[in-house]
Design an enzyme around this catalytic site. Structure first.
Site: not given
Ligand code: 3HC
Length: 293
Positions: A125, A146, A158, A197
């Site tokens: 990250s 990333h 990234e 990030n």
């Molecule tokens: N794993 C796999 N698939 C997942 C999942 C998970 N944990 N959570 C949700 N999904 C899938 C579902 O199966 C669904 O797939 P489909 O539409 O193809 O059937 C789709 O995602 C949408 O799921 P939901 O309807 O249940 O839920 P949401 O519409 O609320 O979406 C989310 C869930 C995609 C996690 C959304 O809330 C989101 O985009 N959240 C923000 C995530 C984010 O900001 N990520 C970046 C984090 S920072 C990072 O990663 C950096 C690193 O360095 C730490």
């Protein structure tokens, strides 16, 4: 000037945790042959269990054909043998814990175990690839790649070019991302926290400050961020998703590196880290997550 690309068929993912197993599955779904390695048998078992549950669910949802699900199972292998996983890899994506010394040791091992053409990347990250490239004999083939959590869903990757990384390597990685159905962005220079990030940490740190000051609770802050700023998730739900242990390790690593107390994890993060309240993965973080039997 066309610098060409390396041919990538076999991918090795090191680390089967939160990020590792979803990157492995994304790659297998895109048709790559994938070996995902972890030394922790429990983590490996959990990762394999995720795949065993995920594929039939996708078939049942009509998002994947049964034949494609079967093909993915045949292309994706979980193992605890690093030499076996790395030995035939064209590309390695390291997704282990955010500790520099562990990554440096691993990259030196990978350099010995992988064929000379293999590209070595880190999904870190924050840690830039120049911090691990110098332990290898192939710095031109070392780069950051990333992904974002959940890696099966999030489109962005990234690709961060280090001063040592060749254009052929970045070109290859950009192409691999597209083949995986992702949208890559190329950073021409290394910078701590890359693009996303850096932006995310500003809102996360401010939210933790507001919590520690007793101004509002996680639910209120998350509600404010989702409803007023339009984010899909508030910062506390997001930390539960990415792992509070990650927030802790990244802060500690940066604090030890710079000596700047601003990076030291805040009291609420330290408390959750010590109590193993790491978010979804342990069943409790800022919110509770009943574990499935
Ligand atoms: N794993 C796999 N698939 C997942 C999942 C998970 N944990 N959570 C949700 N999904 C899938 C579902 O199966 C669904 O797939 P489909 O539409 O193809 O059937 C789709 O995602 C949408 O799921 P939901 O309807 O249940 O839920 P949401 O519409 O609320 O979406 C989310 C869930 C995609 C996690 C959304 O809330 C989101 O985009 N959240 C923000 C995530 C984010 O900001 N990520 C970046 C984090 S920072 C990072 O990663 C950096 C690193 O360095 C730490």
């Amino acid at each position: 000037m066309n610098v060409g690309v390396h041919r990538i068929n076999n991918i090795c993912i090191v680390g089967a945790g939160n990020m590792g197993h979803q990157i492995a599955l994304s790659a297998a779904l895109a048709g790559f042959t994938v070996k995902c390695i972890d030394l922790n048998k429990e983590v490996l078992l959990k990762a394999e269990q995720f795949v065993i549950t995920y594929l039939p669910e996708r078939v049942a949802k009509g998002k994947l054909k049964q034949a494609d699900a079967d093909a993915v199972r045949a292309k994706l292998m979980f193992t605890s043998d690093l030499a076996e996983a790395a030995g035939e890899a064209d590309l390695v994506i390291e997704a282990v814990i955010e500790k520099l010394e562990i990554k440096r040791h691993l990259f030196a091992q990978l350099d010995r175990l992988c064929p000379s053409h293999t590209i070595l990347t880190t999904n870190s990250s924050y840690i830039v690839s120049s911090k691990v490239a110098d332990v290898t004999s192939r710095p031109e083939k070392v780069c950051n790649m990333h992904f974002f959590n959940p890696a099966l869903v999030m489109k962005l990757v990234e690709v961060v070019k280090g001063p040592h990384t060749s254009e052929k390597t970045t070109g290859t990685l950009m192409e691999v991302c597209v083949r995986m159905g992702k949208t890559p962005v190329l950073l021409q220079q290394e910078i701590y926290g890359f693009l996303v990030n850096r932006m995310l940490s500003t809102i996360k740190n401010e939210s933790i400050y507001l919590l520690d000051m007793g101004i509002a609770g996680p639910e209120e802050i998350d509600r404010a961020v989702t409803l007023a700023l339009g984010y899909p998730m508030g910062p506390f739900r997001l930390m539960d998703l990415t792992g509070i242990d990650l927030t802790y390790y990244v802060g500690m690593e940066r604090y030890q590196e710079t000596g700047d107390p601003a990076y030291r994890p805040s009291p609420s993060i330290v408390e959750k880290f010590i109590n193993k309240e790491w978010g979804r993965k342990t069943g409790k973080g800022f919110y509770d997550y009943p574990q499935k039997e």
